[in-house]
Write a protein that holds these residues in place. Structure first.
Motif, PDB file in Angstrom:
ATOM      1  N   PHE A  35       0.811  -1.219   0.000  1.00  0.00           N
ATOM      2  CA  PHE A  35       0.000   0.000   0.000  1.00  0.00           C
ATOM      3  C   PHE A  35       0.844   1.269   0.000  1.00  0.00           C
ATOM      4  O   PHE A  35       0.333   2.353  -0.319  1.00  0.00           O
ATOM      5  N   VAL A  36       2.101   1.150   0.392  1.00  0.00           N
ATOM      6  CA  VAL A  36       3.028   2.282   0.359  1.00  0.00           C
ATOM      7  C   VAL A  36       4.201   1.843  -0.504  1.00  0.00           C
ATOM      8  O   VAL A  36       5.157   1.226  -0.030  1.00  0.00           O
ATOM      9  N   LYS A  37       4.120   2.143  -1.767  1.00  0.00           N
ATOM     10  CA  LYS A  37       5.040   1.583  -2.748  1.00  0.00           C
ATOM     11  C   LYS A  37       6.358   2.353  -2.808  1.00  0.00           C
ATOM     12  O   LYS A  37       6.513   3.420  -2.203  1.00  0.00           O
ATOM     13  N   ALA A  38       7.296   1.789  -3.552  1.00  0.00           N
ATOM     14  CA  ALA A  38       8.651   2.325  -3.614  1.00  0.00           C
ATOM     15  C   ALA A  38       8.687   3.770  -4.100  1.00  0.00           C
ATOM     16  O   ALA A  38       9.486   4.582  -3.611  1.00  0.00           O
ATOM     17  N   ASP A  39       7.826   4.127  -5.057  1.00  0.00           N
ATOM     18  CA  ASP A  39       7.851   5.499  -5.556  1.00  0.00           C
ATOM     19  C   ASP A  39       7.372   6.490  -4.489  1.00  0.00           C
ATOM     20  O   ASP A  39       7.877   7.626  -4.414  1.00  0.00           O
ATOM     21  N   GLU A  40       6.428   6.055  -3.642  1.00  0.00           N
ATOM     22  CA  GLU A  40       5.975   6.912  -2.545  1.00  0.00           C
ATOM     23  C   GLU A  40       7.079   7.089  -1.510  1.00  0.00           C
ATOM     24  O   GLU A  40       7.275   8.192  -0.984  1.00  0.00           O
ATOM     25  N   VAL A  41       7.791   6.015  -1.231  1.00  0.00           N
ATOM     26  CA  VAL A  41       8.924   6.095  -0.305  1.00  0.00           C
ATOM     27  C   VAL A  41       9.983   7.045  -0.849  1.00  0.00           C
ATOM     28  O   VAL A  41      10.488   7.920  -0.126  1.00  0.00           O
ATOM     29  N   ALA A  42      10.308   6.916  -2.129  1.00  0.00           N
ATOM     30  CA  ALA A  42      11.338   7.761  -2.741  1.00  0.00           C
ATOM     31  C   ALA A  42      10.927   9.233  -2.718  1.00  0.00           C
ATOM     32  O   ALA A  42      11.749  10.118  -2.417  1.00  0.00           O
ATOM     33  N   SER A  43       9.669   9.510  -3.021  1.00  0.00           N
ATOM     34  CA  SER A  43       9.184  10.895  -3.019  1.00  0.00           C
ATOM     35  C   SER A  43       9.227  11.488  -1.617  1.00  0.00           C
ATOM     36  O   SER A  43       9.587  12.662  -1.430  1.00  0.00           O
ATOM     37  N   PHE A  44       8.873  10.682  -0.627  1.00  0.00           N
ATOM     38  CA  PHE A  44       8.900  11.131   0.763  1.00  0.00           C
ATOM     39  C   PHE A  44      10.322  11.479   1.193  1.00  0.00           C
ATOM     40  O   PHE A  44      10.569  12.539   1.786  1.00  0.00           O
ATOM     41  N   GLN A  45      11.243  10.616   0.877  1.00  0.00           N
ATOM     42  CA  GLN A  45      12.629  10.875   1.258  1.00  0.00           C
ATOM     43  C   GLN A  45      13.174  12.115   0.547  1.00  0.00           C
ATOM     44  O   GLN A  45      13.904  12.914   1.149  1.00  0.00           O
ATOM     45  N   GLN A  46      12.814  12.295  -0.711  1.00  0.00           N
ATOM     46  CA  GLN A  46      13.265  13.472  -1.448  1.00  0.00           C
ATOM     47  C   GLN A  46      12.650  14.743  -0.871  1.00  0.00           C
ATOM     48  O   GLN A  46      13.309  15.788  -0.789  1.00  0.00           O
ATOM     49  N   GLU A  47      11.396  14.650  -0.460  1.00  0.00           N
ATOM     50  CA  GLU A  47      10.707  15.785   0.173  1.00  0.00           C
ATOM     51  C   GLU A  47      11.466  16.249   1.414  1.00  0.00           C
ATOM     52  O   GLU A  47      11.728  17.451   1.593  1.00  0.00           O
ATOM     53  N   LEU A  48      11.838  15.304   2.266  1.00  0.00           N
ATOM     54  CA  LEU A  48      12.543  15.641   3.501  1.00  0.00           C
ATOM     55  C   LEU A  48      13.969  16.111   3.214  1.00  0.00           C
ATOM     56  O   LEU A  48      14.480  17.028   3.867  1.00  0.00           O
ATOM     57  N   ARG A  49      14.590  15.476   2.240  1.00  0.00           N
ATOM     58  CA  ARG A  49      15.955  15.853   1.870  1.00  0.00           C
ATOM     59  C   ARG A  49      15.999  17.294   1.354  1.00  0.00           C
ATOM     60  O   ARG A  49      16.876  18.089   1.738  1.00  0.00           O
ATOM     61  N   ALA A  50      15.046  17.635   0.503  1.00  0.00           N
ATOM     62  CA  ALA A  50      15.002  18.973  -0.074  1.00  0.00           C
ATOM     63  C   ALA A  50      14.762  20.044   0.985  1.00  0.00           C
ATOM     64  O   ALA A  50      15.263  21.168   0.879  1.00  0.00           O
ATOM     65  N   ALA A  51      14.001  19.666   2.029  1.00  0.00           N
ATOM     66  CA  ALA A  51      13.690  20.615   3.103  1.00  0.00           C
ATOM     67  C   ALA A  51      14.745  20.603   4.207  1.00  0.00           C
ATOM     68  O   ALA A  51      14.605  21.329   5.196  1.00  0.00           O
ATOM     69  N   LYS A  52      15.782  19.771   4.036  1.00  0.00           N
ATOM     70  CA  LYS A  52      16.865  19.662   5.010  1.00  0.00           C
ATOM     71  C   LYS A  52      16.355  19.267   6.411  1.00  0.00           C
ATOM     72  O   LYS A  52      16.796  19.790   7.436  1.00  0.00           O
ATOM     73  N   VAL A  53      15.418  18.336   6.410  1.00  0.00           N
ATOM     74  CA  VAL A  53      14.882  17.802   7.659  1.00  0.00           C
ATOM     75  C   VAL A  53      15.818  16.720   8.186  1.00  0.00           C
ATOM     76  O   VAL A  53      16.444  15.993   7.420  1.00  0.00           O
ATOM     77  N   ASP A  54      15.907  16.619   9.508  1.00  0.00           N
ATOM     78  CA  ASP A  54      16.668  15.532  10.141  1.00  0.00           C
ATOM     79  C   ASP A  54      15.748  14.306  10.168  1.00  0.00           C
ATOM     80  O   ASP A  54      14.778  14.264  10.930  1.00  0.00           O
ATOM     81  N   TRP A  55      16.029  13.307   9.330  1.00  0.00           N
ATOM     82  CA  TRP A  55      15.112  12.178   9.214  1.00  0.00           C
ATOM     83  C   TRP A  55      15.836  10.841   9.234  1.00  0.00           C
ATOM     84  O   TRP A  55      17.008  10.737   8.894  1.00  0.00           O
ATOM     85  N   GLN A  56      15.086   9.829   9.657  1.00  0.00           N
ATOM     86  CA  GLN A  56      15.533   8.433   9.598  1.00  0.00           C
ATOM     87  C   GLN A  56      14.419   7.622   8.953  1.00  0.00           C
ATOM     88  O   GLN A  56      13.240   7.878   9.191  1.00  0.00           O
ATOM     89  N   PHE A  57      14.813   6.636   8.169  1.00  0.00           N
ATOM     90  CA  PHE A  57      13.826   5.767   7.531  1.00  0.00           C
ATOM     91  C   PHE A  57      14.298   4.328   7.699  1.00  0.00           C
ATOM     92  O   PHE A  57      15.405   3.980   7.301  1.00  0.00           O
ATOM     93  N   ILE A  58      13.444   3.504   8.308  1.00  0.00           N
ATOM     94  CA  ILE A  58      13.800   2.106   8.563  1.00  0.00           C
ATOM     95  C   ILE A  58      12.809   1.204   7.844  1.00  0.00           C
ATOM     96  O   ILE A  58      11.599   1.321   8.031  1.00  0.00           O
ATOM     97  N   SER A  59      13.328   0.292   7.018  1.00  0.00           N
ATOM     98  CA  SER A  59      12.496  -0.706   6.347  1.00  0.00           C
ATOM     99  C   SER A  59      12.716  -2.057   7.017  1.00  0.00           C
ATOM    100  O   SER A  59      13.862  -2.475   7.212  1.00  0.00           O
ATOM    101  N   TYR A  60      11.630  -2.744   7.335  1.00  0.00           N
ATOM    102  CA  TYR A  60      11.712  -4.028   8.007  1.00  0.00           C
ATOM    103  C   TYR A  60      11.428  -5.162   7.027  1.00  0.00           C
ATOM    104  O   TYR A  60      10.366  -5.207   6.393  1.00  0.00           O
ATOM    105  N   ALA A  61      12.372  -6.071   6.930  1.00  0.00           N
ATOM    106  CA  ALA A  61      12.276  -7.184   5.987  1.00  0.00           C
ATOM    107  C   ALA A  61      11.065  -8.059   6.290  1.00  0.00           C
ATOM    108  O   ALA A  61      10.698  -8.282   7.447  1.00  0.00           O
TER     109      ALA A  61
END
Length: 262
Positions: free
Chosen positions: A191-217
């Motif tokens: 339900f939360v696909k790879a393109d949504e994950v990539a867009s989210f990370q780019q959003e935070l990166r562009a805004a210079k937010v301090d972020w962590q993202f953890i994917s669980y196998a």
């Protein structure tokens, strides 16, 4: 032998007392003209002000699951307030009903943010809460909600999303984020696909937010909720390992953000 029995009884008594120290209270409040009903949890044995954590429910509304999470946070020493986004008595009973109610807020992000803000104000008003040390966590729908609260510029130390939706209609609002972000995601979530994950990370990166993202196998959507069952093919299922790992990640995150600038 008698001494050992007395000591054992004393320890049992202390353990029971510690367990009983967690207090809860239902709080009725409003956002606009809508009556909401949240759930407060705190450790009555702990002295003094402490960090406050807003908790936002999954798409079925404020129920036993999120109340349990609030109580778990209270046992860790926080004041936890499980907010009500939907309104008093609005508790969808079926997936179809839950999808319909959740869509109201997904399609109206200002309303979603306003409801989350109202819950945050209730948390801040509690006498035991240190207003300078606040965080928010959310599950599924609630994960989306707390991320929107962060994008709205809420004065939070941190925001943690558990298997939440990551997309937003206004990614440019990431520039308003004051909180550190921890997003915990099922690596196989359909339900939360790879393109949504990539867009989210780019959003935070562009805004210079301090972020962590953890994917669980091997984890899909709703991986923290035992009521989701254990069939990954349905797209939502419990994963004990991911559940425990994500909770520990949140605890570490909180220990970091709440010690800073004390």
């Amino acid at each position: 032998m008698l001494k050992q029995i007395i000591v054992a009884a004393a320890l049992t008594c202390c353990a029971a007392s510690a367990e009983a120290a967690v207090k809860t209270k239902v709080i009725e409040y409003k956002q606009g003209d809508t009556v909401l009903e949240g759930y407060l949890a705190w450790d009555n044995a702990k002295v003094g002000k402490r960090p406050g954590v807003l908790v936002v429910h999954e798409w079925t509304g404020l129920g036993p699951y999120v109340k349990k999470r609030a109580e778990m946070l209270a046992k860790l020493g926080y004041v936890a307030f499980a907010a009500d986004i939907y309104g008093k008595g609005v508790r969808p009973a079926t997936p179809a009903d839950a999808a319909k109610v959740a869509a109201i807020y997904k399609d109206d992000r200002p309303l979603m943010r306003a409801r989350a803000r109202a819950g945050l104000e209730v948390l801040k008003s509690q006498k035991l809460v240190d207003q300078k040390r606040l965080a928010a966590i959310g599950y599924c729908f609630g994960g989306t909600t707390v991320l929107e609260l962060a994008r709205d510029g809420a004065d939070l130390r941190g925001v943690a999303s558990f298997h939440g939706g990551l997309a937003t209609p206004k990614p440019e609002d990431a520039r308003n984020i004051k909180a550190k972000i921890l997003a915990m995601h099922g690596a196989d979530d359909p339900f939360v696909k790879a393109d949504e994950v990539a867009s989210f990370q780019q959003e935070l990166r562009a805004a210079k937010v301090d972020w962590q993202f953890i994917s669980y196998a091997n984890a899909v959507h709703s991986f923290t909720n035992p009521e989701a069952g254990n069939d990954n093919s349905k797209g939502a299922a419990y994963n004990e390992k991911a559940d425990k790992r994500s909770w520990e990640a949140m605890k570490l995150f909180f220990s970091e953000i709440f010690k800073e600038g004390r």
